[in-house]
Structures are given as C-alpha cells and as structure tokens.
Design an enzyme around this catalytic site. Structure first.
Site, short mmCIF file in Angstrom:
data_model
loop_
_atom_site.label_atom_id
_atom_site.label_comp_id
_atom_site.label_asym_id
_atom_site.label_seq_id
_atom_site.Cartn_x
_atom_site.Cartn_y
_atom_site.Cartn_z
N PRO A 174 16.01 6.73 29.12
CA PRO A 174 16.34 6.26 30.47
C PRO A 174 15.26 5.36 31.07
CG PRO A 174 15.75 8.58 30.52
CD PRO A 174 15.81 8.19 29.08
N THR A 217 7.86 6.06 33.62
CA THR A 217 7.39 7.37 34.12
C THR A 217 7.64 8.39 33.01
OG1 THR A 217 9.51 8.14 35.02
CG2 THR A 217 8.18 6.70 36.43
N ASP A 218 7.19 9.61 33.25
CA ASP A 218 7.39 10.66 32.25
C ASP A 218 8.87 10.93 32.01
OD1 ASP A 218 4.70 10.97 31.90
OD2 ASP A 218 4.51 12.62 33.33
N CYS A 219 9.67 10.89 33.07
CA CYS A 219 11.10 11.18 32.91
C CYS A 219 11.94 9.91 32.70
CB CYS A 219 11.63 11.98 34.10
SG CYS A 219 11.30 11.23 35.70
N TYR A 220 11.35 8.75 33.00
CA TYR A 220 12.02 7.47 32.75
C TYR A 220 11.03 6.60 31.96
CZ TYR A 220 15.51 8.69 36.31
OH TYR A 220 16.51 9.30 37.03
#
Length: 500
Positions: free
Chosen positions: A68, A129-132
């Site tokens: 993502p 980012t860590d999640c994206y």
C-alpha cells in the site's frame, strides 16, 4: 385546485399522466393562455444550462495498492491531483492544468476522458511509512477500476452572469474568452430564461436533496454554491453525481486560450408547479433578465460597469457599447441547454425520473463578501514618474538630444492636447541614425501598450513581460499622458519591499 404537492406529481409520473413542459414551452403557454391556465395544465417545468463551470471536479477512490501507498502527490495524465484525505482518496479539479500540455489539457479533460471510458495514467509518490511502505506508483486505469468516481462541484449553475468586453488597446485573454481591443467584441454566459435558478429565484423547490439532471445522469443539489448571492440574482448551487453513469455529451473538458482549462457541465432542474406563484415565476423571459456590461480591460476586482443589457439583446448577436455596435457571442451552448430540458422532460414523462422535495431550502439572504486583505495592493500611481515627451514633427536629432540630456530610454510622442500618439526608444533612435533616417514619424511605435494610475503594479509588470517591453505610458480615460512607469521602477520597488 390552487396548489399541488410533489407527492401528487410523483403519483402522476407513476401513472404516466404527468404534464411536463420545458421552460421555453411554459413561457409560450403563459403568453397565449395566461398564468392560471398554465398552472392548471402543467405539473412540471424542465430547465437547462450548459456552460463552463470552473469550480468543478471529481472525487476518486483508487483502492489500495500492494504494497500500500499513502499518496502525497499524484498526477493523472500529467495533471496534478489534490490529495485531500486518506491514503488513496483524490480530488481532481477542472482547472488544474497538465504539466506537459498547459493551457491545452487539464482536469476537466481528465474527467471527460474517464467518463468516456478512456484509459488514463496515474502516477503517485509518497514519503513512505511503516504501514504504507510504497513510495512510487504508476498504473493505467479506467472508470471501471475506481471504487468511487463522483462529480463534486462546489459552485455551478450561476443564476446569471455578466457581459464582458475590453476597453484596452490590446487583446486580453480571460475566463470570458478572448476579448478584442477597444470594445471589439463582447461575450456572455448563461442560458437566460432557461436557467434553472432563474425559474425558481426564491428557491421554493430547489434545495438540499433536490434531484437534478447532472451530466446526463441523475444527481443532487447538496447545498448553496460558493459565492451564492441570491440578493443580487447571482445564486449558485453545489451539486454531486455519479460520473460512472454520466454522458460525455453533457460533460466536456475545455481550454480557454492563454487563460486555462475548465469543465463544461450540463445541469437541468425540474421545477414542480406547486402553486400559481411558481407558474408565474417560470414564465420569466429573456427580456426581463438584465446583466451588467463589464469592462475586463481594467484589472481590478470591481471592474467598471458600462451599462445593463438583457439576455434577449445578448442573444441577438449585436449590442451597443458607448454608441458602438459590438458583436456579442455566447460562451454557453443554448442548443445543449434546450436538449437538457427536453431530455429531462422525456425522463419524467417516461417514469424514469421522480421529483424530490428539498430537505432544507437554500438561503436567500446570504451576502457575497470580497476577500479580506491585510496587505496593501500597490498601484501604478505609487511608481509613476514624469514622462519625457515630444511632438511627431520633431527631428530624430532633437529627440536624441533629449534622451541624452534627460538620461532616459523612452520618449512618449503626444499631440497638442498631450494625448498619446506613440513612443520611441533609445534603440529606435540609434537604429534610425545608423540607417540615415531623419523623420521621427518613420520610427514611432504607434501601437502602444499602456497602463493607468489605478492599475496594480503586478498587472503592469505582467504586461511588460508579455510584450517584452520595458516601459508603459500612463494615460487617463481620454488617453492624455500622465507619466510613465518602467521595469526599472518596478524592480526598485520590489527591492525596497524585500529589504523591508
């Protein structure tokens, strides 16, 4: 019967015996048979308008990529796209221009292309980012690949708009189109008596939740538009509709030469004839709707108004400005506006479109306010200085001496009343001497770009850059020379501003 309800009209639509007229037909009926007969015979009047609506755009949800990405910057077909929300929600504005084809292709064209089923290229970047974790993305999409693709226009369907013309000695390029010098033409926008808001100026039936024709599909009014100014018959609406269902016949990207891009939007609103008052309102004629003739040659917010003109006169093709016959042309399409009204009429008659009562009426007492500015706008009057002048019959030698003695690069040529005839520069003089010329009249530049005392310095500077010149004579309304402003004057002013 002196009134009817939207519920009763919808029941007639369901049964197939609803009586619908276009706004054009309604006016003819009232004229021949009167308002009372029109009220008894007609349930719904359909309206239409099709024109440039710059405050338009589309909300797009892309779905998540793998891995993502939290989009920070995005482009569709090289047009910058706003990223106003979460990771993959975008908003593409109609006036955003392509970075590779500016002034030719923009957000409005992207919206039209997607509605037409064409493929578009999406590019996106992110900081990761860590999640994206993804930082770059490039893909090809059509409207069928999008989760949501909604037209969300925050100012559409102006109730009426001005007639634009140009008093300058030069052609100017505006959102009202190309305006020729010295009142060489005029343009106008809007459908006049067919305009939806003109047929319900008090917003009795148009409000939040009103179902409308939008771009060839059904859409909704979701509020008053920005700059909604009903007190001055300049109301606007905010609208929303599903682009996936729209028809590119009624949604068209467009480019205005040397101004920018926009989106032509087709809107039609059914006006339920709930009472005799509504029948009377929908009988409004073009001759009853007047707009100001505005001089766009003056680059200030409150441009001079040169008079008032009716839509009937505007649609005639010729108007009179300051005693001069001027050709006038529309920026909107009356033909498509009529087609919209006819299409909406057919939908209602065939039971494909039902009316909705607004859950909240639009305000009728709002006032449009100009921007609050805390920084002063610097005008030409702040930098103008004395102009060295000469007469047309003077010799080149005499003017050359004046340039040397006065240490200037520009001499303004005037007549006995100090009115502008032309300009000569030190380069003109140097070239004339080299070529053995003696008569000043041979080297005068007669098509002179000028400015006025009340023109913003920023606008004057832009003129110099556009025309690749270094000075502008300052004139009044009678073309009397009041002074001159040079690029050096403006550079010194900007330097003082930077230094505090």
């Amino acid at each position: 019967m002196n009134k009817r309800t939207i519920g009763e009209i919808n029941e007639k639509i369901r049964k197939g015996d609803v009586q619908v007229l276009t706004a054009e037909e309604m006016k003819k009926l009232v004229e021949t048979s009167g308002v009372e007969v029109a009220f008894k015979e007609v349930d719904v009047v359909t309206t239409g308008t099709f024109g440039a609506m710059c405050s338009s755009g589309a909300v797009i949800n892309l779905g998540h990529s793998d891995p993502p990405i939290k989009i920070q910057h995005a482009w569709i077909n090289d047009v910058p796209v706003c990223h106003p929300g979460a990771a993959v929600d975008l908003y593409i504005g109609a006036t955003m221009m392509s970075e590779t084809r500016p002034f030719e292709y923009g957000g409005g064209h992207v919206i039209e292309d997607l509605i037409s089923g064409k493929e578009v290229e999406l590019r996106a970047t992110s900081y990761g980012t860590d999640c994206y974790p993804r930082t770059r993305l490039r893909t090809i999409l059509t409207k069928h690949d999008l989760n949501q693709f909604y037209l969300l226009n925050f100012r559409n369907c102006y109730q009426r708009y001005v007639c634009a013309t140009n008093s300058r000695d030069e052609t100017i390029y505006t959102y009202m189109g190309k305006l020729l010098p010295n009142f060489g033409n005029a343009t106008f926008s809007g459908a006049g008596e067919l305009n939806p808001l003109m047929n319900d100026p008090d917003y009795e039936t148009i409000g939040i939740g009103t179902r409308i024709f939008l771009g060839g599909a059904q859409g909704y009014v979701i509020g008053e538009g920005t700059q909604h100014d009903p007190r001055n018959l300049s109301g606007t609406i905010m609208v929303r509709g599903d682009c996936k269902k729209m028809n590119p016949r009624f949604i068209r990207g467009a480019a205005f030469t040397r101004y920018g891009t926009t989106l032509y939007v087709g809107i039609g609103i059914p006006i339920p004839i709930l009472n005799i008052r509504m029948a009377k309102k929908t009988a409004i004629r073009d001759e009853d709707i007047k707009v100001p003739i505005v001089d766009y040659g003056v680059p200030v917010r409150d441009r001079p108004k040169l008079g008032w003109i009716s839509y009937k006169e505007l649609k005639s093709g010729t108007i009179t400005i300051k005693g001069k016959k001027v050709k006038v042309s529309p920026l909107s399409s009356l033909k498509v506006a009529k087609e919209i009204a006819e299409t909406l009429k057919r939908w209602i008659e065939e039971g494909l479109f039902y009316l909705t009562a607004p859950v909240e009426r639009l305000p009728t007492d709002t006032e449009y306010k100009p921007m609050k500015q805390t920084e002063e706008t610097i005008l030409v009057k702040s930098v103008v200085h004395h102009a060295v002048t000469c007469r047309e019959d003077e010799s080149i030698k005499d003017v050359a001496k004046r340039i040397i003695n006065q240490s200037v690069n520009h001499v303004v040529v005037v007549d006995e009343q100090e009115k502008l005839l032309g300009i000569v520069t030190s380069w003109d003089i140097t070239k004339a001497v080299a070529e053995g010329k003696n008569r000043l009249s041979e080297i005068i530049t007669r098509k002179v770009v000028t400015t006025t005392l009340d023109e913003p310095v920023e606008a004057a500077s832009r003129k110099m850059a556009q025309h690749q010149i270094s000075a502008l004579p300052v004139i009044d309304n009678d073309r009397k020379v009041l002074g001159i402003v040079t690029s050096e004057d403006i550079a010194k002013l900007l330097g003082r501003q930077r230094n505090g």
